[in-house]
Scaffold this motif. Structure first.
Motif, PDB file in Angstrom:
ATOM      1  N   CYS A 163      33.615  37.082 -12.004  1.00 36.58           N
ATOM      2  CA  CYS A 163      34.752  37.841 -11.462  1.00 36.58           C
ATOM      3  C   CYS A 163      34.323  38.591 -10.209  1.00 36.58           C
ATOM      4  O   CYS A 163      33.338  39.328 -10.217  1.00 36.58           O
ATOM      5  N   SER A 164      35.057  38.373  -9.115  1.00 29.50           N
ATOM      6  CA  SER A 164      34.802  39.123  -7.889  1.00 29.50           C
ATOM      7  C   SER A 164      36.063  39.929  -7.550  1.00 29.50           C
ATOM      8  O   SER A 164      36.984  39.992  -8.362  1.00 29.50           O
ATOM      9  N   THR A 165      36.108  40.517  -6.380  1.00 25.96           N
ATOM     10  CA  THR A 165      37.280  41.348  -6.059  1.00 25.96           C
ATOM     11  C   THR A 165      37.824  41.028  -4.666  1.00 25.96           C
ATOM     12  O   THR A 165      37.180  40.328  -3.881  1.00 25.96           O
ATOM     13  N   ILE A 166      39.002  41.588  -4.410  1.00 31.22           N
ATOM     14  CA  ILE A 166      39.583  41.507  -3.070  1.00 31.22           C
ATOM     15  C   ILE A 166      39.488  42.898  -2.463  1.00 31.22           C
ATOM     16  O   ILE A 166      39.835  43.885  -3.121  1.00 31.22           O
ATOM     17  N   ALA A 167      38.978  42.986  -1.243  1.00 27.67           N
ATOM     18  CA  ALA A 167      38.794  44.302  -0.622  1.00 27.67           C
ATOM     19  C   ALA A 167      39.194  44.264   0.849  1.00 27.67           C
ATOM     20  O   ALA A 167      39.286  43.198   1.461  1.00 27.67           O
ATOM     21  N   LYS A 168      39.395  45.450   1.388  1.00 24.20           N
ATOM     22  CA  LYS A 168      39.709  45.544   2.825  1.00 24.20           C
ATOM     23  C   LYS A 168      38.490  45.118   3.641  1.00 24.20           C
ATOM     24  O   LYS A 168      37.343  45.373   3.237  1.00 24.20           O
ATOM     25  N   LYS A 169      38.722  44.512   4.786  1.00 23.77           N
ATOM     26  CA  LYS A 169      37.618  43.910   5.535  1.00 23.77           C
ATOM     27  C   LYS A 169      36.642  44.951   6.102  1.00 23.77           C
ATOM     28  O   LYS A 169      35.481  44.663   6.324  1.00 23.77           O
ATOM     29  N   GLU A 170      37.114  46.196   6.249  1.00 27.18           N
ATOM     30  CA  GLU A 170      36.250  47.256   6.782  1.00 27.18           C
ATOM     31  C   GLU A 170      35.006  47.469   5.907  1.00 27.18           C
ATOM     32  O   GLU A 170      33.971  47.921   6.392  1.00 27.18           O
ATOM     33  N   LEU A 171      35.127  47.119   4.618  1.00 25.33           N
ATOM     34  CA  LEU A 171      34.019  47.358   3.687  1.00 25.33           C
ATOM     35  C   LEU A 171      32.766  46.553   4.049  1.00 25.33           C
ATOM     36  O   LEU A 171      31.647  46.953   3.728  1.00 25.33           O
ATOM     37  N   CYS A 218      28.433  43.330  -1.070  1.00 24.48           N
ATOM     38  CA  CYS A 218      29.803  42.887  -1.356  1.00 24.48           C
ATOM     39  C   CYS A 218      29.973  41.431  -0.920  1.00 24.48           C
ATOM     40  O   CYS A 218      30.559  40.617  -1.630  1.00 24.48           O
ATOM     41  N   TRP A 219      29.450  41.110   0.246  1.00 26.57           N
ATOM     42  CA  TRP A 219      29.543  39.739   0.751  1.00 26.57           C
ATOM     43  C   TRP A 219      28.782  38.789  -0.179  1.00 26.57           C
ATOM     44  O   TRP A 219      29.282  37.737  -0.567  1.00 26.57           O
ATOM     45  N   LEU A 220      27.560  39.198  -0.573  1.00 33.16           N
ATOM     46  CA  LEU A 220      26.751  38.352  -1.463  1.00 33.16           C
ATOM     47  C   LEU A 220      27.426  38.158  -2.823  1.00 33.16           C
ATOM     48  O   LEU A 220      27.256  37.130  -3.463  1.00 33.16           O
ATOM     49  N   ILE A 269      32.859  38.862  -2.647  1.00 26.86           N
ATOM     50  CA  ILE A 269      34.092  39.629  -2.441  1.00 26.86           C
ATOM     51  C   ILE A 269      34.897  39.015  -1.294  1.00 26.86           C
ATOM     52  O   ILE A 269      34.334  38.603  -0.271  1.00 26.86           O
ATOM     53  N   ILE A 270      36.207  38.903  -1.514  1.00 24.03           N
ATOM     54  CA  ILE A 270      37.085  38.299  -0.507  1.00 24.03           C
ATOM     55  C   ILE A 270      37.685  39.415   0.332  1.00 24.03           C
ATOM     56  O   ILE A 270      38.314  40.330  -0.201  1.00 24.03           O
ATOM     57  N   LEU A 324      39.515  37.123 -10.278  1.00 15.45           N
ATOM     58  CA  LEU A 324      39.568  38.086  -9.172  1.00 15.45           C
ATOM     59  C   LEU A 324      40.198  39.401  -9.613  1.00 15.45           C
ATOM     60  O   LEU A 324      41.163  39.412 -10.374  1.00 15.45           O
ATOM     61  N   TRP A 325      39.621  40.480  -9.131  1.00 17.91           N
ATOM     62  CA  TRP A 325      40.111  41.838  -9.417  1.00 17.91           C
ATOM     63  C   TRP A 325      40.813  42.342  -8.154  1.00 17.91           C
ATOM     64  O   TRP A 325      40.211  42.336  -7.071  1.00 17.91           O
ATOM     65  N   VAL A 326      42.072  42.726  -8.286  1.00 14.75           N
ATOM     66  CA  VAL A 326      42.828  43.204  -7.118  1.00 14.75           C
ATOM     67  C   VAL A 326      43.363  44.609  -7.405  1.00 14.75           C
ATOM     68  O   VAL A 326      43.758  44.910  -8.542  1.00 14.75           O
TER      69      VAL A 326
END
Ligand SMILES: CCCCCC/C=C\CCCCCCCCCC(=O)SCCNC(=O)CCNC(=O)[C@H](O)C(C)(C)COP(=O)(O)OP(=O)(O)OC[C@H]1O[C@@H](n2cnc3c(N)ncnc32)[C@H](O)[C@@H]1OP(=O)(O)O
Ligand SMILES: CCCCCCCC/C=C\CCCCCCCC(=O)OC[C@@H](O)COP(=O)(O)O
Length: 270
Positions: free
Chosen positions: A113-121, A131-133, A136-137, A165-167
């Motif tokens: 399970c990964s997550t969706i996050a704002k790109k600024e992260l 987060c990239w590794l 995370i989308i 995915l966790w949103v």
């Protein structure tokens, strides 16, 4: 002489105020610094494990983050574990109060399970890299059309690679004592992939963490995992009602598990 006796009465409240403000900044600084340091240690572990970006790295990240709650004086009381025992992909949705949510997320994060996050992260130094590794989308919240196409790709990847995915459907952090109206992305994602939604609710943090009042005490967070909501056979026509239904069950659960907590700002109107 009399003045000397009065002094402690004046100084004591001042000291107490400054010490709780000090604790607030200290704990916040410590949290960020510790996560950055943990991420630095975890980067090579992830690369050794998977050779790059892979949702399997979330196992390592989850293991590395688990102890952080103790350092901040936080405890989690989880209920509804059985609702995560669902085979295959699903979308988890939860409310979002603070970056501290990562601790609760890691407490119950299922495998793959990964997550969706704002790109600024992604620019958050070592944390961004971890987060990239972890697969995370990243989405650009300011460009709906871009975000939609990234999420359409994510729906496909969920099925192709069997990932969950966790949103955070509120789309931003919120500590107003109620949920913000939900954005639609998570529901389109679940309908496009035809996978269930598992709602998760964090109780209000306002009994231990108040950003405005600069308070960060010890506390217990209730985490309630709710029964899954099926989306099989649904189309984009059903997204609004699916979104409303999810919002309603999560809002009732939020108010129920946060009931002992003072709602300083009162409920939000929609
Ligand atoms: C060991 C080391 C330690 C390291 C520590 C860290 C470790 C690991 C980290 C892991 C954990 C990381 C946790 C990360 C937390 C980060 C949290 C965030 O960043 S929250 C913010 C980002 N997330 C979101 O924004 C998700 C929710 N948002 C949405 O889903 C939005 O809908 C959107 C961004 C996709 C679009 O936004 P907006 O335009 O404002 O929204 P709407 O009003 O919902 O949509 C407008 C219309 O578009 C339609 N729509 C939406 N999505 C889709 C879609 N996918 N497909 C088709 N159509 C879509 C929607 O229906 C609306 O149309 P309407 O006609 O009104 O119905
Ligand atoms: C070199 C750059 C340094 C940046 C330092 C930031 C590092 C952060 C470090 C530790 C915290 C670890 C948890 C990270 C994940 C939490 C992400 C988060 O909660 O993002 C906020 C976002 O959902 C909503 O943001 P907005 O309130 O909408 O905007």
């Amino acid at each position: 002489m009399d003045v000397l006796w009065v002094m402690p009465l004046l100084v004591l409240p001042l000291l107490m105020w400054t010490s709780s403000t000090f604790v607030f900044y200290f704990k916040k600084f410590f949290y960020v610094a510790w996560m950055m340091l943990l991420a630095l240690v975890t980067i090579p572990l992830c690369i050794l494990k998977s050779g790059g970006r892979d949702v399997e790295n979330m196992r390592v990240i989850r293991l590395m983050v688990r102890h952080v709650k103790y350092l901040l004086g936080l405890r989690f009381e989880v209920s509804g574990w059985e609702h995560l025992q669902t085979e295959g992909p699903y979308v988890i949705i939860s409310n979002h109060q603070s970056s501290l949510d990562v601790l609760g997320l890691m407490e119950i994060l299922p495998d793959r399970c990964s997550t969706i996050a704002k790109k600024e992260l992604i620019y958050a130094g070592t944390v961004g890299l971890i987060c990239w590794l972890g697969g995370i989308i990243f989405i650009n919240r300011k460009k709906t059309s871009d975000a939609k196409s990234v999420m359409a790709d994510a729906a496909k990847a969920m099925l192709d690679d069997q990932i969950r995915l966790w949103v955070f459907p509120e789309g931003t952090r919120n500590q107003r004592g109620d949920l913000l109206p939900f954005k639609k992305g998570a529901f389109h994602l679940a309908v496009q992939a035809q996978v269930p939604i598992v709602p998760v609710v964090f109780s209000s943090y306002s009994n231990f963490y108040l950003r405005k009042e600069k308070q960060f005490k010890s506390g217990t967070i209730r985490l309630k995992i709710l029964p899954k909501i099926e989306t099989k056979g649904m189309t984009s026509e059903d997204v609004t009602s699916l979104c409303d239904k999810s919002f309603n069950v999560m809002r009732s659960a939020f108010l129920e598990i946060s009931d002992s907590v003072t709602q300083s700002n009162g409920p939000l109107r929609h």
